[in-house]
Every structure is written in structure tokens, then in C-alpha cells.
Design a protein around this motif. Structure first.
Motif, PDB file in Angstrom:
ATOM      1  N   GLU A   1       0.878  -1.205   0.029  1.00  0.00           N
ATOM      2  CA  GLU A   1      -0.099  -0.049  -0.149  1.00  0.00           C
ATOM      3  C   GLU A   1       0.860   1.206   0.104  1.00  0.00           C
ATOM      4  N   HIS A   2       0.528   2.066  -0.922  1.00  0.00           N
ATOM      5  CA  HIS A   2       1.428   3.244  -1.042  1.00  0.00           C
ATOM      6  C   HIS A   2       0.787   4.375  -0.137  1.00  0.00           C
ATOM      7  N   GLN A   3       2.273   5.071   0.693  1.00  0.00           N
ATOM      8  CA  GLN A   3       1.893   6.108   1.655  1.00  0.00           C
ATOM      9  C   GLN A   3       2.439   7.344   1.153  1.00  0.00           C
ATOM     10  N   PRO A   4       2.153   8.534   1.636  1.00  0.00           N
ATOM     11  CA  PRO A   4       2.685   9.935   1.181  1.00  0.00           C
ATOM     12  C   PRO A   4       4.261   9.864   1.417  1.00  0.00           C
ATOM     13  N   ILE A   5       4.669   9.092   2.464  1.00  0.00           N
ATOM     14  CA  ILE A   5       6.096   9.269   2.948  1.00  0.00           C
ATOM     15  C   ILE A   5       6.985   8.484   1.696  1.00  0.00           C
ATOM     16  N   HIS A   6       6.227   7.429   1.206  1.00  0.00           N
ATOM     17  CA  HIS A   6       7.167   6.834  -0.089  1.00  0.00           C
ATOM     18  C   HIS A   6       7.727   7.644  -0.910  1.00  0.00           C
ATOM     19  N   ARG A   7       7.092   8.755  -1.062  1.00  0.00           N
ATOM     20  CA  ARG A   7       7.766   9.627  -2.198  1.00  0.00           C
ATOM     21  C   ARG A   7       9.206  10.353  -1.988  1.00  0.00           C
ATOM     22  N   LEU A   8       9.303   9.997  -0.716  1.00  0.00           N
ATOM     23  CA  LEU A   8      10.971  10.520  -0.362  1.00  0.00           C
ATOM     24  C   LEU A   8      11.916   9.318  -0.237  1.00  0.00           C
ATOM     25  N   GLN A   9      11.358   7.966  -0.421  1.00  0.00           N
ATOM     26  CA  GLN A   9      12.138   6.943   0.166  1.00  0.00           C
ATOM     27  C   GLN A   9      13.368   6.764  -0.776  1.00  0.00           C
ATOM     28  N   HIS A  10      13.434   7.422  -1.805  1.00  0.00           N
ATOM     29  CA  HIS A  10      14.752   7.419  -2.692  1.00  0.00           C
ATOM     30  C   HIS A  10      16.009   8.178  -1.752  1.00  0.00           C
ATOM     31  N   LEU A  11      15.449   9.029  -1.055  1.00  0.00           N
ATOM     32  CA  LEU A  11      16.309   9.933  -0.086  1.00  0.00           C
ATOM     33  C   LEU A  11      16.463   9.415   1.252  1.00  0.00           C
ATOM     34  N   LEU A  12      15.408   8.574   1.610  1.00  0.00           N
ATOM     35  CA  LEU A  12      15.595   7.879   2.999  1.00  0.00           C
ATOM     36  C   LEU A  12      15.999   6.427   3.223  1.00  0.00           C
ATOM     37  N   ALA A  13      16.297   5.778   2.054  1.00  0.00           N
ATOM     38  CA  ALA A  13      16.410   4.340   2.167  1.00  0.00           C
ATOM     39  C   ALA A  13      17.944   4.032   2.310  1.00  0.00           C
ATOM     40  N   PHE A  14      18.890   4.841   1.881  1.00  0.00           N
ATOM     41  CA  PHE A  14      20.297   4.449   2.005  1.00  0.00           C
ATOM     42  C   PHE A  14      20.679   4.844   3.376  1.00  0.00           C
ATOM     43  N   PRO A  15      20.222   6.122   4.188  1.00  0.00           N
ATOM     44  CA  PRO A  15      20.289   6.203   5.445  1.00  0.00           C
ATOM     45  C   PRO A  15      19.766   5.227   6.068  1.00  0.00           C
ATOM     46  N   ALA A  16      18.627   4.697   6.069  1.00  0.00           N
ATOM     47  CA  ALA A  16      17.941   3.687   6.842  1.00  0.00           C
ATOM     48  C   ALA A  16      18.789   2.258   6.709  1.00  0.00           C
TER      49      ALA A  16
ATOM     50  N   ARG B   1      16.577   3.977  -8.932  1.00  0.00           N
ATOM     51  CA  ARG B   1      15.597   4.377  -9.865  1.00  0.00           C
ATOM     52  C   ARG B   1      14.398   3.610  -9.489  1.00  0.00           C
ATOM     53  N   THR B   2      14.341   2.348  -9.077  1.00  0.00           N
ATOM     54  CA  THR B   2      13.437   1.602  -8.621  1.00  0.00           C
ATOM     55  C   THR B   2      12.600   1.970  -7.482  1.00  0.00           C
ATOM     56  N   LEU B   3      13.437   2.533  -6.362  1.00  0.00           N
ATOM     57  CA  LEU B   3      12.776   3.011  -5.197  1.00  0.00           C
ATOM     58  C   LEU B   3      11.923   4.479  -5.662  1.00  0.00           C
ATOM     59  N   LYS B   4      12.487   5.248  -6.587  1.00  0.00           N
ATOM     60  CA  LYS B   4      11.800   6.410  -6.888  1.00  0.00           C
ATOM     61  C   LYS B   4      10.477   6.006  -7.651  1.00  0.00           C
ATOM     62  N   ARG B   5      10.648   4.946  -8.407  1.00  0.00           N
ATOM     63  CA  ARG B   5       9.255   4.438  -9.354  1.00  0.00           C
ATOM     64  C   ARG B   5       8.118   4.060  -8.263  1.00  0.00           C
ATOM     65  N   PHE B   6       8.767   3.226  -7.267  1.00  0.00           N
ATOM     66  CA  PHE B   6       8.014   2.488  -6.128  1.00  0.00           C
ATOM     67  C   PHE B   6       7.286   3.784  -5.349  1.00  0.00           C
ATOM     68  N   GLY B   7       8.086   4.426  -5.342  1.00  0.00           N
ATOM     69  CA  GLY B   7       7.757   5.701  -4.281  1.00  0.00           C
ATOM     70  C   GLY B   7       6.738   6.723  -4.911  1.00  0.00           C
ATOM     71  N   SER B   8       6.751   6.900  -6.184  1.00  0.00           N
ATOM     72  CA  SER B   8       5.905   7.989  -6.838  1.00  0.00           C
ATOM     73  C   SER B   8       4.476   7.759  -7.125  1.00  0.00           C
ATOM     74  N   ALA B   9       3.923   6.481  -7.035  1.00  0.00           N
ATOM     75  CA  ALA B   9       2.653   6.237  -7.450  1.00  0.00           C
ATOM     76  C   ALA B   9       2.201   5.118  -6.550  1.00  0.00           C
ATOM     77  N   GLU B  10       0.864   5.107  -6.373  1.00  0.00           N
ATOM     78  CA  GLU B  10       0.216   4.259  -5.721  1.00  0.00           C
ATOM     79  C   GLU B  10       0.325   2.547  -6.291  1.00  0.00           C
ATOM     80  N   LYS B  11       0.615   2.576  -7.384  1.00  0.00           N
ATOM     81  CA  LYS B  11       0.640   1.344  -8.131  1.00  0.00           C
ATOM     82  C   LYS B  11       1.681   1.538  -9.284  1.00  0.00           C
ATOM     83  N   ALA B  12       2.701   0.878  -9.014  1.00  0.00           N
ATOM     84  CA  ALA B  12       3.918   0.969  -9.927  1.00  0.00           C
ATOM     85  C   ALA B  12       3.807  -0.198 -11.148  1.00  0.00           C
ATOM     86  N   THR B  13       4.665  -0.165 -12.092  1.00  0.00           N
ATOM     87  CA  THR B  13       4.653  -1.287 -12.941  1.00  0.00           C
ATOM     88  C   THR B  13       5.352  -2.589 -12.305  1.00  0.00           C
TER      89      THR B  13
END
Length: 374
Positions: free
Chosen positions: A156-171, A353-365
Motif C-alpha cells: 500500500e502506497h503512503q505519502p512518505i514513500h515519495r521520499l524513500q529514494h532519499l531515506l532508504a540509504f540512510p535507513a 530508480r526503482t525506489l523512486k518509481r515505487f515511491g512515486s505512485a500508488e501502483k507501479a509497474t
């Protein structure tokens, strides 16, 4: 043991010829070359080198012969050694792939516990759950890094996921810190674990968890504070340097195996069936990278040959570079996916790029059933 498991099955009637052929060819390689599938002399030398890197750095710190900046540098080296042991020794041993002797595997598998993690819970979440249900949301525990990171297009997509490409590596950097202080306890205490419901753990494993955690806290926290003339702040800097180094190294390498642009995230049909052979499912959901990078092949225990590992987890990682061409050629003959990124940088870029794609929309390809994607 009182446990139930939602049964996800695979249609192993499909692509049976690929499964039989790739297994036969790999077995023939070992037979024709009179090779063991387990550790060889090169693997033993690497094991000694990685243990020396980790515990040698620790000994230099505890000896108190280094200046503070030298101790800090050794904490960084310890982090690299910690990740290396996890990649190359613990991982193989816990899969039963280091030695034909189960007692040797058990002993070397305890290196995982000696690094602050728990081998028993790893074998459940990784060996059983992840390797069986790779990239299947709701089952593969490796997709559940943190609530603010979406590693599957079926989560399930959440608004915070739009930032995950920035948050993932520190996490990722906090992976081993979280493991040492939270993750193992959390998994032992929670009722449901992946597809397992009301999972019960043996009393002996609870005892091993507690004893090995105390040993780790003792030598990594208590001993330095008792023997060294350092402040709490200096200790904290060194401790976090160790774990941020190991966590980032481990986190990135493991994510590059499955969360990249080419890999699939299959959805079971209404009968809880993945409409493909299990081996083909592994091929479609897994990727190799940097196969020609000699240092990475040595340091990360062949985990850049993740396809070969998922097909043959009981073969020691030292052999993966040699059987990769067999798997690749067989996949090509049978029209089965074989995902591989030429360099480490290519794989990291694809993961980003996958992190950005999965974080940008509720349903990614990539969330379509497997049969539509290979």
C-alpha cells in the motif's frame, strides 16, 4: 509446534525441462571436475582473512596502543569485516553450504550470533521465507525493511514513500544496529512471521538468543568501556561507525539482488498459486551484478551471483562464478529470464530508480502476475 501456514504454491508443471537441465548441468560440472560443492582452500583462506580483519581490528582497539583517531579507523575496518563475515562465512554456513559436515556449519553459523544477530531467526526469515517466497508481498520478510520504505509495488502506497529514494540509504545504514538491539527480539516475540501464524520458538533457541546477545554486548560495549580511557561520546562515535559501515554495506548488497528495475514482483492468483515453476520464479525475481569484479566476488561471498545462490543455496558461494555461465546459457536456451547488471554502479543506479518509481505512485509497474512478465 502449533503453527499454520497460508500455502502459496508454484505451478511446477511448467518449465520442468529447464529445471531438470540446469540442475543436471551444474551437477555434471562438479562431477566432471571432481570438485566438492562445499568450501575449498580458497574459501578457508578467505574465512581466516575476514575473521582476522574483524577480530584483529578489535584486538588493536582493546590493546589501547592506538591513538583515539586510530581506534576510530579500526571501528570502520571492523564494520567492513563484520559485513564480510556475514556475506561469506555466516551466510554459507547457515545455508548448510560451507561444509558437508553439519557440525562445522553449526559452529561457523554461530559467527552470525557472535556478530550480534541471531542465526536461528535468520534461517526462518531468510532461508525459508525469503528463498521460498521471493518478492511476494506479504510473505517475503525482506520486503519489510521499514514502514517508510516501499520495496514492492504491491505494498500500500503512503505519502512518505515519495521520499524513500532519499531515506532508504540512510535507513540501510542502521540495519545492523536495528538487528542487534531490536529485530531479533521483535521476531521472537511477534505471533505471526511471514506466512507462519502463531509461531512458537523452542526454549533452547530463546536461551541461545539471550546468552549470545549478552556475549556480544559484553565484548562490544562493556569491555571497551572498562579497559579503555575513552569517554561515552568517543565510544558512541566508534560504535556507530562500526554499525553504520556494516549496515550500509550489507543493506545495499542485499537490495541489489531483488529490488532493481528488471526483477518481477509476482501476484498469486485466486488459488494462492504462482503460475510458474519455482525455479523460474527465482530467475524472474532475482538479479546478478558485477560478475567480473574480482574484489566484490571475493568480499561479498558471491552474493553478486544471487541467481546462482537462489537456485543452488546448498552450494558454497566460492563456486558461483564458475557455474554462472552454465545457468546463463541454460536460461537462454529455454527462454527464461537472466537479469544481470554489468557493474556495481549500474545495479545501485537501478535500485535508486526503482525506489523512486515505487515511491512515486500508488501502483507501479511490475505487480502483474508472473506469466505476463516473462
Amino acid at each position: 509446534m502449533n503453527e499454520t501456514q497460508r500455502k502459496i504454491t508454484f505451478d511446477n508443471r511448467r518449465n520442468r525441462d529447464f529445471s531438470k537441465t540446469v540442475k543436471a548441468r551444474v551437477n555434471a560440472y562438479f562431477a566432471e571436475n571432481n570438485l566438492s560443492k562445499f568450501a575449498n582452500a580458497a574459501m578457508i583462506r578467505k574465512t581466516i582473512a575476514l575473521f582476522t580483519l574483524y577480530f584483529g581490528s578489535y584486538a588493536l582497539i582493546i590493546s589501547d596502543i592506538l591513538p583515539v583517531w586510530g581506534m576510530w579507523a579500526m571501528c570502520f575496518v571492523m564494520g567492513l569485516g563484520m559485513a564480510g563475515i556475514g556475506f561469506s562465512v555466516s551466510h554459507d554456513a547457515l545455508h548448510g553450504a560451507y561444509s558437508a559436515n553439519k557440525h562445522v556449519n553449526r559452529l561457523l553459523g554461530l559467527s552470525f550470533d557472535l556478530l550480534g544477530a541471531n542465526g536461528y531467526i535468520w534461517k526462518i526469515t531468510h532461508n525459508v521465507i525469503h528463498h521460498t517466497y521471493t518478492n511476494i508481498q506479504g510473505h517475503d520478510e525482506d520486503l519489510e525493511v521499514a514502514g517508510f520504505i516501499r520495496l514492492s509495488p504491491n505494498t500500500e502506497h503512503q505519502p512518505i514513500h515519495r521520499l524513500q529514494h532519499l531515506l532508504a540509504f540512510p535507513a540501510y545504514s542502521f540495519a545492523t544496529f536495528f538487528w542487534v538491539f531490536i529485530k531479533d527480539y521483535k521476531y521472537f516475540l511477534q505471533r505471526d512471521l511471514g506466512p507462519y501464524k502463531d509461531k512458537k520458538h523452542p526454549a533452547s533457541e530463546w536461551a541461545i538468543l539471550i546468552v549470545t546477545k549478552l556475549i556480544y554486548y559484553g565484548y562490544i560495549i562493556a569491555v571497551p568501556m572498562l579497559l579503555l580511557d575513552i569517554t561515552w561520546l568517543q565510544f558512541a562515535i566508534g560504535f556507530f561507525t562500526l554499525h553504520l559501515t556494516a549496515g550500509l554495506t550489507l543493506g545495499i548488497i542485499f537490495q541489489l539482488a531483488h529490488i532493481v528495475e528488471d526483477t518481477e514482483h509476482p501476484v498469486a492468483d485466486t488459488d494462492d498459486t504462482i503460475p510458474e515453476h519455482w525455479l523460474v520464479h527465482q530467475m524472474a525475481t532475482t538479479a546478478d551484478f558485477a560478475q567480473d569484479n574480482k574484489f566484490l566476488c571475493w568480499y561479498i561471498g558471491g552474493l553478486n551471483f544471487q541467481i546462482e545462490h537462489h537456485l543452488f543455496p546448498r552450494i558454497c558461494s566460492i563456486h558461483y562464478p564458475d557455474i554462472a555461465s552454465i545457468v546463463r546459457q541454460t536460461a537462454r536456451e529455454y527462454g527464461v529470464p537472466y537479469h544481470c547488471y554489468e557493474t556495481f554502479g549500474d545495479a545501485v543506479g537501478s535500485h535508486y530508480r526503482t525506489l523512486k518509481r515505487f515511491g512515486s505512485a500508488e501502483k507501479a509497474t511490475g505487480d502483474e502476475p508472473l506469466q505476463n512478465s516473462i
